[in-house]
Design a protein around this motif. Sequence first.
Motif, PDB file in Angstrom:
ATOM      1  N   UNK A  92       0.825  -1.206   0.000  1.00 49.26           N
ATOM      2  CA  UNK A  92       0.000   0.000   0.000  1.00 49.26           C
ATOM      3  C   UNK A  92       0.858   1.255   0.000  1.00 49.26           C
ATOM      4  N   UNK A  93       1.977   1.215   0.745  1.00 50.79           N
ATOM      5  CA  UNK A  93       2.870   2.365   0.775  1.00 50.79           C
ATOM      6  C   UNK A  93       3.491   2.613  -0.604  1.00 50.79           C
ATOM      7  N   UNK A  94       3.875   1.526  -1.282  1.00 49.56           N
ATOM      8  CA  UNK A  94       4.415   1.682  -2.633  1.00 49.56           C
ATOM      9  C   UNK A  94       3.364   2.247  -3.584  1.00 49.56           C
ATOM     10  N   UNK A  95       2.123   1.764  -3.453  1.00 51.59           N
ATOM     11  CA  UNK A  95       1.057   2.289  -4.300  1.00 51.59           C
ATOM     12  C   UNK A  95       0.790   3.762  -4.012  1.00 51.59           C
ATOM     13  N   UNK A 103       0.706  12.196  -8.833  1.00 52.25           N
ATOM     14  CA  UNK A 103       0.044  13.460  -8.539  1.00 52.25           C
ATOM     15  C   UNK A 103       0.975  14.650  -8.688  1.00 52.25           C
ATOM     16  N   UNK A 104       2.238  14.484  -8.231  1.00 51.75           N
ATOM     17  CA  UNK A 104       3.211  15.563  -8.408  1.00 51.75           C
ATOM     18  C   UNK A 104       3.480  15.823  -9.884  1.00 51.75           C
ATOM     19  N   UNK A 105       3.581  14.723 -10.649  1.00 49.43           N
ATOM     20  CA  UNK A 105       3.814  14.893 -12.084  1.00 49.43           C
ATOM     21  C   UNK A 105       2.627  15.578 -12.759  1.00 49.43           C
ATOM     22  N   UNK A 106       1.404  15.185 -12.345  1.00 51.97           N
ATOM     23  CA  UNK A 106       0.227  15.820 -12.928  1.00 51.97           C
ATOM     24  C   UNK A 106       0.136  17.288 -12.516  1.00 51.97           C
TER      25      UNK A 106
END
Length: 311
Positions: A92-95, A103-106
Amino acid sequence: MPLGTLDRTPPPFFRQGPSALSKLALCSALAIFLMAADARFKLTQPLRAGLATALLPLQRALLVPVQLAQGGGDYARGLKQAVATQDELRLKLAQQAERAARGDQLALENNRLRALLDLRPALTVKSLSAEVMYEAADPFSRKLFIDRGATHGVVLGAPVINEAGVLGQVTRVYPLNAVVTLLVDKDAAIPVLNSRTQQRSAAFGGAEGGGLELRFMAGNADVQVGDALTTSGVDGVYPPGLPVAKVARVDRKVDSGFARILLAPAAPVDGVRHVLVLEPLSAQLPPPPEPAEPAKGKADKAERASKGPRK
């Protein structure tokens, strides 16, 4: 001992006193009496409490192996469950990390698109948004393929920019895509204007380090590190005032009449995804007037027209 010498007489307990049935009845009646007395008068409770207290250490000692076995099983099951939970949490942490990076890229892409759209009202030419599909595999050139072509209105020689400045120029047009030659390509050139000195010059690609270079500049030319260069607009292709590059290094050699001036592109060419394709300035210019015919030529032409065709 010989078999015939064995004593076959019953034991003294069964041989003397009351019969076995009488003893059984007596013991049964005594047991019933003690149970009734204990239930009603609590006669044996102190004895039971003393006996339980005396046997408690033995009970605890006997329960130690059982507790160890149960505890070991619970520990193994708990350890297995903890490992499974840890693996699940790591997944879950990796996801979540992937979602956060996405989100940062978007967000970065959104900021770039906002900056790109904010640039549109300042332009005096038509613009068309496009997305970069991939970069050409040729190691000796720097070209990009965009997803807009002739059917979308892209013309040959159209300037290509992003929110940071000029990227290059369309050098080949297909029906559904086009090829953009970047400014850092060895065959690229663009006229520029020094914003500080208002001096015009030309920037060429293919310089060392993947940058640009000002050529044919005198050794004593007024060029300093950090000068911003923009499009001059004299070529009829690029609109004036678009950021092109900044002066990164100036080498003035005594034995040469020219200075070596290296430039850093204003728009990074790596990682570009969205661009604007501009209409060349030459498309907005009026068509050149037709050359005027001499008066004698006009008279001869009118005379031939009046005579008609020869027979």
